[in-house]
Design a protein around this motif. Structure first.
Motif, PDB file in Angstrom:
ATOM      1  N   ASP A 240     -10.323  -0.764  -4.189  1.00  0.00           N
ATOM      2  CA  ASP A 240      -9.760  -1.079  -5.194  1.00  0.00           C
ATOM      3  C   ASP A 240      -8.225  -1.195  -4.831  1.00  0.00           C
ATOM      4  OD1 ASP A 240      -8.929  -0.154  -8.070  1.00  0.00           O
ATOM      5  OD2 ASP A 240      -7.469   1.623  -7.341  1.00  0.00           O
ATOM      6  N   LEU A 241      -7.768  -1.765  -6.210  1.00  0.00           N
ATOM      7  CA  LEU A 241      -6.231  -2.467  -5.835  1.00  0.00           C
ATOM      8  C   LEU A 241      -5.503  -2.314  -7.122  1.00  0.00           C
ATOM      9  CD1 LEU A 241      -4.185  -5.222  -4.944  1.00  0.00           C
ATOM     10  CD2 LEU A 241      -6.026  -6.716  -6.651  1.00  0.00           C
ATOM     11  N   PHE A 242      -4.015  -1.839  -6.852  1.00  0.00           N
ATOM     12  CA  PHE A 242      -3.311  -1.223  -8.416  1.00  0.00           C
ATOM     13  C   PHE A 242      -2.007  -2.458  -7.724  1.00  0.00           C
ATOM     14  CE2 PHE A 242       0.752   0.411  -8.609  1.00  0.00           C
ATOM     15  CZ  PHE A 242       1.155   0.886  -9.462  1.00  0.00           C
ATOM     16  N   LEU A 243      -1.036  -3.169  -8.676  1.00  0.00           N
ATOM     17  CA  LEU A 243      -0.127  -4.300  -9.191  1.00  0.00           C
ATOM     18  C   LEU A 243       0.935  -3.454  -9.723  1.00  0.00           C
ATOM     19  CD1 LEU A 243       1.011  -6.512  -8.196  1.00  0.00           C
ATOM     20  CD2 LEU A 243      -0.632  -7.736 -10.086  1.00  0.00           C
ATOM     21  N   SER A 244       2.283  -3.514  -9.476  1.00  0.00           N
ATOM     22  CA  SER A 244       3.334  -2.798 -10.132  1.00  0.00           C
ATOM     23  C   SER A 244       4.125  -3.818 -10.089  1.00  0.00           C
ATOM     24  CB  SER A 244       3.225  -1.237 -10.481  1.00  0.00           C
ATOM     25  OG  SER A 244       3.868  -1.343  -8.921  1.00  0.00           O
ATOM     26  N   GLN A 264      -1.027  -2.507  -3.481  1.00  0.00           N
ATOM     27  CA  GLN A 264      -1.558  -1.587  -2.263  1.00  0.00           C
ATOM     28  C   GLN A 264      -3.197  -1.875  -3.054  1.00  0.00           C
ATOM     29  OE1 GLN A 264       0.312   1.752  -2.097  1.00  0.00           O
ATOM     30  NE2 GLN A 264      -1.461   3.370  -1.982  1.00  0.00           N
ATOM     31  N   THR A 265      -3.711  -1.826  -2.047  1.00  0.00           N
ATOM     32  CA  THR A 265      -5.090  -1.565  -1.874  1.00  0.00           C
ATOM     33  C   THR A 265      -5.502  -0.133  -1.379  1.00  0.00           C
ATOM     34  OG1 THR A 265      -4.896  -2.388  -0.045  1.00  0.00           O
ATOM     35  CG2 THR A 265      -5.523  -4.174  -1.613  1.00  0.00           C
ATOM     36  N   ASP A 266      -6.534   0.242  -1.595  1.00  0.00           N
ATOM     37  CA  ASP A 266      -7.287   1.461  -1.191  1.00  0.00           C
ATOM     38  C   ASP A 266      -7.382   1.506   0.460  1.00  0.00           C
ATOM     39  OD1 ASP A 266      -9.501   0.230  -1.907  1.00  0.00           O
ATOM     40  OD2 ASP A 266     -10.337   1.683  -3.072  1.00  0.00           O
TER      41      ASP A 266
END
Length: 375
Positions: A240-244, A264-266
């Protein structure tokens, strides 16, 4: 291969069944998270409210055996979400809500028990809080430091001692002559008597499964429970990958302003990020040059802009797009523009990028998009 694009959605929860412990309390432990502020192995107390930003995900394991995957934006108490509550929120055809009994995972064996068994094997040379199952003395892993194939374990309060040794890389049993008790401090001594490390022992009453995992988190055995949850995550949760942006969802900037992005990756992964500018040109922005590694640490927020690699809004109105791709292996030879950071690529670069991702085999991939406005 997992190839998933994170998009705006309402709070989402997927409830999955896993080998259950006996505890009924709604305590949980974080199995996996791409959301800043959530650490793998972190304890989530009964009744604790959580907030996940848009596009972030978190997977929780409850003491009663429930595995719950949350998708941001989410703001609530996850312990209040039962199977029936999730089903009621999920309308017909709503693929944001999923339920599965993980039959395929069970066919491969119980990944939770296997991960816990590995985590409960102790390296006696490493200081810190270590959990032990009540009534089940732990196995002792051979220390990683060379030359520590013989040690003496000592109860630091009572003074009792017992020798342990390893003849190969396999574990050795805890010495029967050295009883364990909750709160005991056990020192590991070299043959010359110098102290290598001190274990602070915590006894956990649960015999196995999810209740044991949550008990370990509650007891403060951070290293062990993080390792166990990493094993469970790798077996059951996709990358999973989060981008903000620093201004939240749908951010807008004035011409010339700095643009600050967070990704951020998990789990540990290889990351590649691109900016599509006002001229629809694709520009590599991470890694920032051929000499910089694409590998990033999981669960660690990473800024994509700063003094060394600034991103600024252009001088006129524009619609920009940032796209990041995380992969389970090195893709340096497959990603366009790997050695051309901050330089516009050829017109067909976007097609090359899509083609490269679609051709990946036996590789976990997660992608995230963020749209920026300059006004």
């Amino acid at each position: 291969m997992f190839n998933r694009s994170l998009s705006k959605a309402l709070g989402t929860a997927a409830i999955l069944a896993l080998g259950c412990g006996q505890a009924a309390a709604a305590e949980a432990v974080v199995v996996s998270s791409s959301a800043p502020g959530f650490v793998q192995g972190q304890l989530v107390a009964d009744g604790q409210a959580l907030r996940l930003p848009d596009g972030a995900n978190a997977t929780l394991l409850f003491a009663n055996g429930r595995l719950l995957r949350l998708r941001g934006p989410y703001d609530g108490v996850p312990g209040d979400m039962t199977d029936s509550a999730v089903s009621a929120r999920a309308g017909p055809g709503d693929d944001r809500f999923m339920q599965s009994d993980l039959g395929a995972a069970r066919a491969l064996g119980n990944p939770l028990d296997a991960a816990l068994d590995r985590a409960l094997a102790i390296d006696p040379s490493v200081s810190g809080v270590q959990c032990v199952k009540a009534g089940s003395p732990p196995a002792l892993r051979r220390p990683a430091e060379p030359g520590l194939d013989r040690l003496t374990l000592q109860d630091m309060a009572g003074g009792e001692r017992a020798a342990v040794s390893w003849t190969d890389n396999g574990p050795t049993p805890w010495p029967r002559t050295l009883p364990l008790a909750d709160g005991a401090d056990i020192g590991a001594l070299r043959p010359d008597g110098t102290l290598v490390g001190t274990l602070h022992v915590r006894m956990v009453g649960a015999t196995g499964g999810a209740a044991l995992a949550v008990g370990m988190a509650s007891a403060g055995c951070a290293g062990q429970i993080a390792a166990a949850m990493a094993g469970l995550r790798d077996a059951m949760v996709p990358l999973d990958l989060f981008l903000s942006a620093d201004r939240g969802g749908g951010p807008a900037y004035r011409p010339g302003e700095d643009i600050r992005l967070l990704v951020q990756t998990d789990r540990d992964a290889h990351l590649y990020c691109y900016l599509r500018n006002a001229r629809a040109q694709l520009i590599p922005i991470f890694p920032a040059g051929a000499a910089m590694s694409a590998r990033v640490a999981g669960n660690v927020p990473l800024s994509l802009s700063g003094d060394r690699m600034p991103l600024r809004a252009g001088e006129g109105p524009a619609d920009l797009e940032v796209r990041c791709i995380a992969a389970s292996r090195n893709l340096d030879d497959e990603m366009p523009g790997r050695a051309a950071a901050f330089r516009p690529l050829s017109e067909d670069a976007a097609v090359q990028l899509d083609r490269a991702v679609s051709r990946l085999r036996e590789t976990e991939v997660a992608s995230a998009h963020l749209f920026l406005k300059v006004r």
